[in-house]
Design a protein around this motif. Structure first.
Motif, PDB file in Angstrom:
ATOM      1  N   ASN A  61       0.818  -1.217   0.000  1.00  0.00           N
ATOM      2  CA  ASN A  61       0.000   0.000   0.000  1.00  0.00           C
ATOM      3  C   ASN A  61       0.851   1.265   0.000  1.00  0.00           C
ATOM      4  O   ASN A  61       0.323   2.365  -0.169  1.00  0.00           O
ATOM      5  N   LYS A  62       2.144   1.103   0.176  1.00  0.00           N
ATOM      6  CA  LYS A  62       3.026   2.265   0.165  1.00  0.00           C
ATOM      7  C   LYS A  62       3.273   2.688  -1.280  1.00  0.00           C
ATOM      8  O   LYS A  62       3.438   1.840  -2.164  1.00  0.00           O
ATOM      9  N   PRO A  63       3.260   3.982  -1.546  1.00  0.00           N
ATOM     10  CA  PRO A  63       3.359   4.470  -2.936  1.00  0.00           C
ATOM     11  C   PRO A  63       4.493   3.847  -3.742  1.00  0.00           C
ATOM     12  O   PRO A  63       4.318   3.529  -4.925  1.00  0.00           O
ATOM     13  N   ALA A  64       5.630   3.637  -3.114  1.00  0.00           N
ATOM     14  CA  ALA A  64       6.791   3.118  -3.843  1.00  0.00           C
ATOM     15  C   ALA A  64       6.603   1.678  -4.314  1.00  0.00           C
ATOM     16  O   ALA A  64       7.276   1.231  -5.247  1.00  0.00           O
ATOM     17  N   TYR A  65       5.672   0.940  -3.673  1.00  0.00           N
ATOM     18  CA  TYR A  65       5.551  -0.486  -3.962  1.00  0.00           C
ATOM     19  C   TYR A  65       4.218  -0.884  -4.587  1.00  0.00           C
ATOM     20  O   TYR A  65       3.956  -2.063  -4.799  1.00  0.00           O
ATOM     21  N   ARG A  66       3.372   0.072  -4.905  1.00  0.00           N
ATOM     22  CA  ARG A  66       2.052  -0.264  -5.457  1.00  0.00           C
ATOM     23  C   ARG A  66       2.134  -0.939  -6.823  1.00  0.00           C
ATOM     24  O   ARG A  66       1.210  -1.634  -7.231  1.00  0.00           O
ATOM     25  N   GLU A  67       3.240  -0.729  -7.522  1.00  0.00           N
ATOM     26  CA  GLU A  67       3.421  -1.352  -8.842  1.00  0.00           C
ATOM     27  C   GLU A  67       4.517  -2.417  -8.801  1.00  0.00           C
ATOM     28  O   GLU A  67       5.130  -2.725  -9.832  1.00  0.00           O
ATOM     29  N   ALA A  68       4.743  -2.997  -7.642  1.00  0.00           N
ATOM     30  CA  ALA A  68       5.813  -3.996  -7.496  1.00  0.00           C
ATOM     31  C   ALA A  68       5.573  -5.193  -8.416  1.00  0.00           C
ATOM     32  O   ALA A  68       4.447  -5.662  -8.575  1.00  0.00           O
ATOM     33  N   LYS A  69       6.646  -5.673  -9.021  1.00  0.00           N
ATOM     34  CA  LYS A  69       6.588  -6.848  -9.888  1.00  0.00           C
ATOM     35  C   LYS A  69       7.308  -8.046  -9.277  1.00  0.00           C
ATOM     36  O   LYS A  69       7.184  -9.172  -9.753  1.00  0.00           O
ATOM     37  N   ILE A  70       8.095  -7.751  -8.226  1.00  0.00           N
ATOM     38  CA  ILE A  70       8.912  -8.780  -7.577  1.00  0.00           C
ATOM     39  C   ILE A  70       8.656  -8.716  -6.076  1.00  0.00           C
ATOM     40  O   ILE A  70       8.498  -7.634  -5.514  1.00  0.00           O
ATOM     41  N   LEU A  71       8.614  -9.872  -5.435  1.00  0.00           N
ATOM     42  CA  LEU A  71       8.422  -9.943  -3.992  1.00  0.00           C
ATOM     43  C   LEU A  71       9.621 -10.655  -3.378  1.00  0.00           C
ATOM     44  O   LEU A  71       9.987 -11.745  -3.814  1.00  0.00           O
ATOM     45  N   VAL A  72      10.254 -10.013  -2.400  1.00  0.00           N
ATOM     46  CA  VAL A  72      11.368 -10.628  -1.678  1.00  0.00           C
ATOM     47  C   VAL A  72      10.833 -11.003  -0.303  1.00  0.00           C
ATOM     48  O   VAL A  72      10.489 -10.129   0.501  1.00  0.00           O
ATOM     49  N   ALA A  73      10.721 -12.306  -0.047  1.00  0.00           N
ATOM     50  CA  ALA A  73       9.983 -12.783   1.121  1.00  0.00           C
ATOM     51  C   ALA A  73      10.811 -13.680   2.031  1.00  0.00           C
ATOM     52  O   ALA A  73      11.868 -14.184   1.637  1.00  0.00           O
ATOM     53  N   GLY A  74      10.292 -13.880   3.241  1.00  0.00           N
ATOM     54  CA  GLY A  74      10.948 -14.731   4.229  1.00  0.00           C
ATOM     55  C   GLY A  74      10.827 -16.209   3.888  1.00  0.00           C
ATOM     56  O   GLY A  74      10.167 -16.609   2.924  1.00  0.00           O
ATOM     57  N   ASP A  75      11.446 -17.024   4.706  1.00  0.00           N
ATOM     58  CA  ASP A  75      11.553 -18.465   4.485  1.00  0.00           C
ATOM     59  C   ASP A  75      10.184 -19.156   4.465  1.00  0.00           C
ATOM     60  O   ASP A  75       9.232 -18.711   5.102  1.00  0.00           O
ATOM     61  N   ASN A  76      10.105 -20.258   3.724  1.00  0.00           N
ATOM     62  CA  ASN A  76       8.923 -21.128   3.672  1.00  0.00           C
ATOM     63  C   ASN A  76       7.702 -20.402   3.142  1.00  0.00           C
ATOM     64  O   ASN A  76       6.604 -20.507   3.686  1.00  0.00           O
ATOM     65  N   PHE A  77       7.873 -19.691   2.044  1.00  0.00           N
ATOM     66  CA  PHE A  77       6.779 -18.929   1.445  1.00  0.00           C
ATOM     67  C   PHE A  77       5.813 -19.876   0.738  1.00  0.00           C
ATOM     68  O   PHE A  77       6.226 -20.808   0.058  1.00  0.00           O
ATOM     69  N   GLY A  78       4.512 -19.636   0.889  1.00  0.00           N
ATOM     70  CA  GLY A  78       3.500 -20.428   0.195  1.00  0.00           C
ATOM     71  C   GLY A  78       3.138 -21.731   0.876  1.00  0.00           C
ATOM     72  O   GLY A  78       2.582 -22.628   0.240  1.00  0.00           O
ATOM     73  N   CYS A  79       3.424 -21.838   2.177  1.00  0.00           N
ATOM     74  CA  CYS A  79       3.073 -23.056   2.908  1.00  0.00           C
ATOM     75  C   CYS A  79       1.550 -23.082   3.153  1.00  0.00           C
ATOM     76  O   CYS A  79       0.836 -22.162   2.786  1.00  0.00           O
ATOM     77  N   GLY A  80       1.063 -24.138   3.776  1.00  0.00           N
ATOM     78  CA  GLY A  80      -0.364 -24.239   4.051  1.00  0.00           C
ATOM     79  C   GLY A  80      -1.092 -25.019   2.966  1.00  0.00           C
ATOM     80  O   GLY A  80      -0.525 -25.911   2.339  1.00  0.00           O
ATOM     81  N   SER A  81      -2.356 -24.680   2.714  1.00  0.00           N
ATOM     82  CA  SER A  81      -3.175 -25.422   1.760  1.00  0.00           C
ATOM     83  C   SER A  81      -2.657 -25.236   0.333  1.00  0.00           C
ATOM     84  O   SER A  81      -1.902 -24.308   0.053  1.00  0.00           O
ATOM     85  N   SER A  82      -3.129 -26.106  -0.553  1.00  0.00           N
ATOM     86  CA  SER A  82      -2.568 -26.146  -1.911  1.00  0.00           C
ATOM     87  C   SER A  82      -3.289 -25.244  -2.900  1.00  0.00           C
ATOM     88  O   SER A  82      -3.164 -25.425  -4.102  1.00  0.00           O
ATOM     89  N   ARG A  83      -4.040 -24.268  -2.440  1.00  0.00           N
ATOM     90  CA  ARG A  83      -4.881 -23.452  -3.331  1.00  0.00           C
ATOM     91  C   ARG A  83      -4.097 -22.780  -4.456  1.00  0.00           C
ATOM     92  O   ARG A  83      -3.137 -22.055  -4.221  1.00  0.00           O
ATOM     93  N   GLU A  84      -4.533 -23.047  -5.682  1.00  0.00           N
ATOM     94  CA  GLU A  84      -3.888 -22.444  -6.849  1.00  0.00           C
ATOM     95  C   GLU A  84      -4.252 -20.969  -6.979  1.00  0.00           C
ATOM     96  O   GLU A  84      -3.624 -20.219  -7.711  1.00  0.00           O
ATOM     97  N   HIS A  85      -5.263 -20.538  -6.206  1.00  0.00           N
ATOM     98  CA  HIS A  85      -5.639 -19.128  -6.214  1.00  0.00           C
ATOM     99  C   HIS A  85      -4.493 -18.235  -5.729  1.00  0.00           C
ATOM    100  O   HIS A  85      -4.463 -17.049  -6.053  1.00  0.00           O
ATOM    101  N   ALA A  86      -3.561 -18.799  -4.953  1.00  0.00           N
ATOM    102  CA  ALA A  86      -2.450 -17.995  -4.422  1.00  0.00           C
ATOM    103  C   ALA A  86      -1.572 -17.441  -5.549  1.00  0.00           C
ATOM    104  O   ALA A  86      -1.360 -16.221  -5.624  1.00  0.00           O
TER     105      ALA A  86
END
Length: 201
Positions: A61-86
């Motif tokens: 929501n910060k102005p500098a990142y509203r058009e972000a194309k890349i996400l730099v994230a912490g460990d174990n990203f995308g865990c949990g259920s297998s929803r393809e909606h993610a």
């Protein structure tokens, strides 16, 4: 599926570990099977306040990142259920690359099938890229899939490994349907031969 060759864009920092698929796209948004429109639900529980307005403290929501194309994230990203909606939600928002030290297997594979490049790096390299991403509007990274490199705003380079087949599919924009269609000539030949040898079937 759109080809992924190179990508240059603002990288948003999300230094949270164990971001699960329910955080990426809450269950309230799973009533549709359309791949479009889900970007509004991306990280909804962190992105919006109780009244449905933007949470100014959330990175996207910060102005500098509203058009972000890349996400730099912490460990174990995308865990949990297998929803393809993610991955659908990430892609609909405009994010085509996620960088982390590890991903849940199902989410990782779903990314490739939807034109998103998930990159696995060491903790040391992630720290460097997270530092780059925290520069706001100057947080521009360049991802070169063919060379398997991420280049930072100061010219630093992070190399990454990727399965050769998955790389081929992304470079050529091939999802499961595209892979099948690429063999349509052989399938047609087989079907014609089958019809000739077994006309009763």
């Amino acid at each position: 599926m759109d080809k992924f060759t190179t990508l240059t864009g603002v990288a948003a920092p999300l230094p949270i570990v164990n971001v699960d698929t329910d955080m990426i796209i809450p269950k309230d948004y799973l009533k549709t099977i359309k791949r479009t429109g889900l970007g509004t639900g991306l990280f909804a529980e962190m992105r919006y306040d109780e009244q449905g307005g933007d949470n100014p403290d959330f990175v996207l929501n910060k102005p500098a990142y509203r058009e972000a194309k890349i996400l730099v994230a912490g460990d174990n990203f995308g865990c949990g259920s297998s929803r393809e909606h993610a991955p659908w939600a990430l892609l609909d928002f405009g994010i085509r690359c996620v960088i982390s030290t590890s991903f849940a297997d199902i989410f990782y594979n779903n990314c490739f099938k939807n034109g998103i490049l998930p990159i696995i790096v060491s903790q040391e390299d992630l720290d460097k890229l997270m530092d780059d991403a925290e520069r706001g509007s100057n947080a521009t990274l360049s991802v070169d899939l063919e060379a398997q490199e991420v280049r930072g705003p100061d010219g630093g380079v992070v190399k990454f490994e990727i399965d050769a087949f998955k790389k081929h599919c992304l470079l050529n924009g091939l999802d499961d349907i595209g892979l099948t269609l690429a063999k349509s000539a052989k399938i047609d030949t087989y079907e014609a031969g089958l019809a000739e040898s077994r006309p009763w079937s």
